[in-house]
Design a protein around this motif. Sequence first.
Motif, PDB file in Angstrom:
ATOM      1  N   MET A 127      -2.599  61.140  -2.003  1.00 24.88           N
ATOM      2  CA  MET A 127      -3.417  60.230  -1.882  1.00 24.88           C
ATOM      3  C   MET A 127      -4.080  60.300  -0.500  1.00 24.88           C
ATOM      4  SD  MET A 127      -1.147  57.165  -3.182  1.00 24.88           S
ATOM      5  CE  MET A 127      -2.532  56.015  -3.709  1.00 24.88           C
ATOM      6  N   ARG A 128      -5.370  59.910  -0.289  1.00 24.87           N
ATOM      7  CA  ARG A 128      -6.047  59.830   0.872  1.00 24.87           C
ATOM      8  C   ARG A 128      -5.785  58.712   1.840  1.00 24.87           C
ATOM      9  NH1 ARG A 128     -12.195  59.840   3.282  1.00 24.87           N
ATOM     10  NH2 ARG A 128     -11.501  60.632   5.170  1.00 24.87           N
ATOM     11  N   ARG A 129      -4.936  59.270   3.121  1.00 26.51           N
ATOM     12  CA  ARG A 129      -4.484  58.039   4.020  1.00 26.51           C
ATOM     13  C   ARG A 129      -5.095  58.626   5.568  1.00 26.51           C
ATOM     14  NH1 ARG A 129       0.682  57.920   0.616  1.00 26.51           N
ATOM     15  NH2 ARG A 129       0.377  55.813  -0.174  1.00 26.51           N
ATOM     16  N   GLN A 130      -6.429  58.278   5.708  1.00 29.01           N
ATOM     17  CA  GLN A 130      -7.106  58.936   6.859  1.00 29.01           C
ATOM     18  C   GLN A 130      -6.389  58.265   7.976  1.00 29.01           C
ATOM     19  OE1 GLN A 130     -11.129  58.047   7.319  1.00 29.01           O
ATOM     20  NE2 GLN A 130     -11.176  59.561   9.011  1.00 29.01           N
ATOM     21  N   PHE A 131      -6.025  59.104   9.067  1.00 27.06           N
ATOM     22  CA  PHE A 131      -5.471  58.599  10.083  1.00 27.06           C
ATOM     23  C   PHE A 131      -5.920  59.306  11.460  1.00 27.06           C
ATOM     24  CE2 PHE A 131      -2.964  62.077   8.936  1.00 27.06           C
ATOM     25  CZ  PHE A 131      -2.877  62.758  10.073  1.00 27.06           C
ATOM     26  N   ILE A 132      -6.919  60.358  11.431  1.00 23.86           N
ATOM     27  CA  ILE A 132      -7.577  60.949  12.274  1.00 23.86           C
ATOM     28  C   ILE A 132      -9.162  60.932  11.915  1.00 23.86           C
ATOM     29  CG2 ILE A 132      -7.956  63.078  13.443  1.00 23.86           C
ATOM     30  CD1 ILE A 132      -5.159  63.468  13.535  1.00 23.86           C
ATOM     31  N   GLY A 133     -10.034  60.814  12.924  1.00 21.62           N
ATOM     32  CA  GLY A 133     -11.335  60.941  12.670  1.00 21.62           C
ATOM     33  C   GLY A 133     -12.245  60.148  13.508  1.00 21.62           C
ATOM     34  N   PHE A 134     -13.534  59.796  13.476  1.00 21.72           N
ATOM     35  CA  PHE A 134     -14.256  58.842  14.229  1.00 21.72           C
ATOM     36  C   PHE A 134     -13.874  57.570  14.108  1.00 21.72           C
ATOM     37  CE2 PHE A 134     -18.118  56.259  14.888  1.00 21.72           C
ATOM     38  CZ  PHE A 134     -18.394  56.576  16.054  1.00 21.72           C
ATOM     39  N   SER A 135     -13.494  57.226  15.236  1.00 24.71           N
ATOM     40  CA  SER A 135     -13.177  55.409  15.162  1.00 24.71           C
ATOM     41  C   SER A 135     -13.989  54.816  16.323  1.00 24.71           C
ATOM     42  CB  SER A 135     -11.892  55.452  15.555  1.00 24.71           C
ATOM     43  OG  SER A 135     -11.512  54.175  15.597  1.00 24.71           O
ATOM     44  N   ASP A 136     -14.683  53.854  15.944  1.00 24.32           N
ATOM     45  CA  ASP A 136     -15.336  52.928  17.125  1.00 24.32           C
ATOM     46  C   ASP A 136     -14.389  52.374  18.112  1.00 24.32           C
ATOM     47  OD1 ASP A 136     -14.032  50.938  15.511  1.00 24.32           O
ATOM     48  OD2 ASP A 136     -15.893  49.906  14.985  1.00 24.32           O
ATOM     49  N   LYS A 137     -13.015  52.400  17.994  1.00 28.19           N
ATOM     50  CA  LYS A 137     -12.097  52.111  18.880  1.00 28.19           C
ATOM     51  C   LYS A 137     -11.962  53.016  20.223  1.00 28.19           C
ATOM     52  CE  LYS A 137     -10.373  48.645  16.073  1.00 28.19           C
ATOM     53  NZ  LYS A 137     -10.670  47.128  16.473  1.00 28.19           N
ATOM     54  N   ILE A 138     -12.426  54.279  19.963  1.00 24.75           N
ATOM     55  CA  ILE A 138     -12.386  55.185  20.751  1.00 24.75           C
ATOM     56  C   ILE A 138     -13.798  55.001  21.651  1.00 24.75           C
ATOM     57  CG2 ILE A 138     -12.437  57.661  21.353  1.00 24.75           C
ATOM     58  CD1 ILE A 138     -10.735  57.932  18.713  1.00 24.75           C
ATOM     59  N   ASP A 139     -14.865  54.816  20.827  1.00 21.32           N
ATOM     60  CA  ASP A 139     -16.157  54.919  21.466  1.00 21.32           C
ATOM     61  C   ASP A 139     -16.273  53.665  22.473  1.00 21.32           C
ATOM     62  OD1 ASP A 139     -17.333  56.982  20.224  1.00 21.32           O
ATOM     63  OD2 ASP A 139     -18.536  55.732  18.922  1.00 21.32           O
ATOM     64  N   SER A 140     -15.813  52.570  21.994  1.00 19.69           N
ATOM     65  CA  SER A 140     -15.780  51.565  23.301  1.00 19.69           C
ATOM     66  C   SER A 140     -14.908  51.511  24.305  1.00 19.69           C
ATOM     67  CB  SER A 140     -15.525  50.156  22.486  1.00 19.69           C
ATOM     68  OG  SER A 140     -14.094  50.003  21.728  1.00 19.69           O
ATOM     69  N   PHE A 141     -13.856  52.130  24.011  1.00 19.35           N
ATOM     70  CA  PHE A 141     -13.125  52.590  25.334  1.00 19.35           C
ATOM     71  C   PHE A 141     -13.604  53.715  26.183  1.00 19.35           C
ATOM     72  CE2 PHE A 141      -9.944  55.317  27.191  1.00 19.35           C
ATOM     73  CZ  PHE A 141      -9.033  54.561  28.004  1.00 19.35           C
ATOM     74  N   ALA A 142     -14.333  54.681  25.431  1.00 22.17           N
ATOM     75  CA  ALA A 142     -15.033  55.690  26.327  1.00 22.17           C
ATOM     76  C   ALA A 142     -16.266  55.147  27.214  1.00 22.17           C
ATOM     77  CB  ALA A 142     -15.296  56.782  25.305  1.00 22.17           C
TER      78      ALA A 142
END
Length: 160
Positions: A127-142
Amino acid sequence: QLTINAEYFRIAVGNRAIKVFQDSIKYQQFWSSNGKRWAALSSYTLKKRAKRHTGSHILKEYGDLYNSIKLNPTASKGLTRIYTDVVNANVSHHKKHSICYAGYHNDPRPGDTYGKGFGTKRPKKYMRRQFIGFSDKIDSFAFSIMKRYLFDSVFLIRKV
């Protein structure tokens, strides 16, 4: 000074990415504004876990995957790379050997299955359970720390 601050920035963003990816496992959905909740575990899996006393948390039965998310310290200059370690086999909870199953859950290929099946049943599909990838939570922090590490410390303009 710019080189040093850029390295601090790279490490800070990398550590934030690790936290976001671990939070994906913690909250059982990809931790981004467009992340969807993962499908629940089957009743069979929940019964197996109850016998083993390992809880019902998806992708965190033993914590191996959660703890394997790392920042690559030897990445080339200016590159932040997050990866999951190949987990060494732990005979107390792995049958024969361990595989790096992160990719199977994060982005399974069509037809990827595990197990041998039983009787007339086919092996189960991942089953697809994505946990790594592009996230806006990282962008806003960056963006917020970019100002602090790069602009405010290097290009500081003082009022006279």
